[in-house]
Scaffold this motif. Structure first.
Motif, PDB file in Angstrom:
ATOM      1  N   VAL A   1       8.135 -53.794  10.638  1.00 40.25           N
ATOM      2  CA  VAL A   1       7.253 -54.361  11.664  1.00 40.25           C
ATOM      3  C   VAL A   1       8.090 -54.932  12.807  1.00 40.25           C
ATOM      4  O   VAL A   1       7.794 -54.691  13.987  1.00 40.25           O
ATOM      5  N   GLN A   2       9.127 -55.676  12.484  1.00 38.64           N
ATOM      6  CA  GLN A   2       9.974 -56.272  13.511  1.00 38.64           C
ATOM      7  C   GLN A   2      10.671 -55.199  14.359  1.00 38.64           C
ATOM      8  O   GLN A   2      10.739 -55.315  15.591  1.00 38.64           O
ATOM      9  N   ALA A   3      11.183 -54.167  13.697  1.00 38.54           N
ATOM     10  CA  ALA A   3      11.863 -53.095  14.426  1.00 38.54           C
ATOM     11  C   ALA A   3      10.883 -52.341  15.335  1.00 38.54           C
ATOM     12  O   ALA A   3      11.206 -52.057  16.498  1.00 38.54           O
ATOM     13  N   LEU A   4       9.711 -52.034  14.820  1.00 34.68           N
ATOM     14  CA  LEU A   4       8.703 -51.361  15.649  1.00 34.68           C
ATOM     15  C   LEU A   4       8.318 -52.220  16.848  1.00 34.68           C
ATOM     16  O   LEU A   4       8.145 -51.699  17.964  1.00 34.68           O
ATOM     17  N   ALA A   5       8.202 -53.509  16.634  1.00 34.79           N
ATOM     18  CA  ALA A   5       7.852 -54.421  17.733  1.00 34.79           C
ATOM     19  C   ALA A   5       8.902 -54.360  18.835  1.00 34.79           C
ATOM     20  O   ALA A   5       8.561 -54.312  20.024  1.00 34.79           O
ATOM     21  N   MET A   6      10.163 -54.357  18.460  1.00 33.81           N
ATOM     22  CA  MET A   6      11.217 -54.309  19.476  1.00 33.81           C
ATOM     23  C   MET A   6      11.270 -52.945  20.158  1.00 33.81           C
ATOM     24  O   MET A   6      11.521 -52.859  21.361  1.00 33.81           O
ATOM     25  N   LEU A   7      10.993 -51.877  19.415  1.00 30.62           N
ATOM     26  CA  LEU A   7      10.919 -50.557  20.037  1.00 30.62           C
ATOM     27  C   LEU A   7       9.763 -50.484  21.023  1.00 30.62           C
ATOM     28  O   LEU A   7       9.899 -49.917  22.117  1.00 30.62           O
TER      29      LEU A   7
ATOM     30  N   LEU B   1       0.100 -51.376   9.963  1.00 38.32           N
ATOM     31  CA  LEU B   1       1.503 -51.641  10.301  1.00 38.32           C
ATOM     32  C   LEU B   1       1.707 -51.629  11.810  1.00 38.32           C
ATOM     33  O   LEU B   1       2.331 -52.527  12.382  1.00 38.32           O
ATOM     34  N   ILE B   2       1.153 -50.627  12.467  1.00 37.72           N
ATOM     35  CA  ILE B   2       1.292 -50.504  13.923  1.00 37.72           C
ATOM     36  C   ILE B   2       0.586 -51.654  14.632  1.00 37.72           C
ATOM     37  O   ILE B   2       1.120 -52.217  15.593  1.00 37.72           O
ATOM     38  N   ALA B   3      -0.579 -52.026  14.149  1.00 35.25           N
ATOM     39  CA  ALA B   3      -1.304 -53.153  14.748  1.00 35.25           C
ATOM     40  C   ALA B   3      -0.490 -54.442  14.625  1.00 35.25           C
ATOM     41  O   ALA B   3      -0.408 -55.234  15.575  1.00 35.25           O
ATOM     42  N   GLU B   4       0.116 -54.663  13.476  1.00 32.78           N
ATOM     43  CA  GLU B   4       0.956 -55.852  13.292  1.00 32.78           C
ATOM     44  C   GLU B   4       2.167 -55.818  14.216  1.00 32.78           C
ATOM     45  O   GLU B   4       2.554 -56.846  14.788  1.00 32.78           O
ATOM     46  N   ALA B   5       2.751 -54.655  14.380  1.00 36.34           N
ATOM     47  CA  ALA B   5       3.902 -54.522  15.282  1.00 36.34           C
ATOM     48  C   ALA B   5       3.486 -54.787  16.726  1.00 36.34           C
ATOM     49  O   ALA B   5       4.233 -55.427  17.479  1.00 36.34           O
ATOM     50  N   ARG B   6       2.314 -54.312  17.108  1.00 39.72           N
ATOM     51  CA  ARG B   6       1.820 -54.576  18.467  1.00 39.72           C
ATOM     52  C   ARG B   6       1.637 -56.072  18.700  1.00 39.72           C
ATOM     53  O   ARG B   6       2.004 -56.595  19.752  1.00 39.72           O
ATOM     54  N   GLU B   7       1.073 -56.754  17.707  1.00 42.61           N
ATOM     55  CA  GLU B   7       0.893 -58.205  17.819  1.00 42.61           C
ATOM     56  C   GLU B   7       2.245 -58.917  17.908  1.00 42.61           C
ATOM     57  O   GLU B   7       2.413 -59.845  18.700  1.00 42.61           O
ATOM     58  N   GLU B   8       3.197 -58.473  17.106  1.00 41.83           N
ATOM     59  CA  GLU B   8       4.527 -59.079  17.133  1.00 41.83           C
ATOM     60  C   GLU B   8       5.222 -58.812  18.461  1.00 41.83           C
ATOM     61  O   GLU B   8       5.887 -59.691  19.010  1.00 41.83           O
TER      62      GLU B   8
END
Length: 89
Positions: free
Chosen positions: A62-68, A8-15
């Motif tokens: 994932v989207q929220a983590l990416a913006m954070l 999940l974190i890896a996907e958020a980093r990519e996003e």
């Protein structure tokens, strides 16, 4: 760390990286954090009501983590917020 959480974190980093490239600063990152957080809540409620599924909630997380992550790394130049990463330990 749990493999699912790591994924999940890896996907958020990519996003986050994709968003930083597609929508560079100055950008309304603070507003996007609020928007994406609301989308998580909405998806979770819909999931609880069986109007959405867990994958919808996961996608919004994932989207929220990416913006954070973006807020942490870049700040929000529109609102004059500098990078949090550069000003903390």
């Amino acid at each position: 760390m749990n493999d699912k959480l790591s994924t999940l974190i890896a996907e958020a980093r990519e996003e986050a990286a994709r968003a930083m490239k597609a929508y560079p600063q100055p950008n309304y990152v603070i507003s996007k954090v609020a928007e994406e957080s609301g989308e998580v809540v909405k998806a979770a409620i819909h999931c609880a009501e069986q109007r959405a599924d867990a994958e919808d909630v996961r996608s919004e997380i994932v989207q929220a983590l990416a913006m954070l992550m973006r807020l942490y790394l870049e700040g929000d130049q529109v609102h004059g917020l500098p990078s949090i990463a550069e000003h903390t330990n």
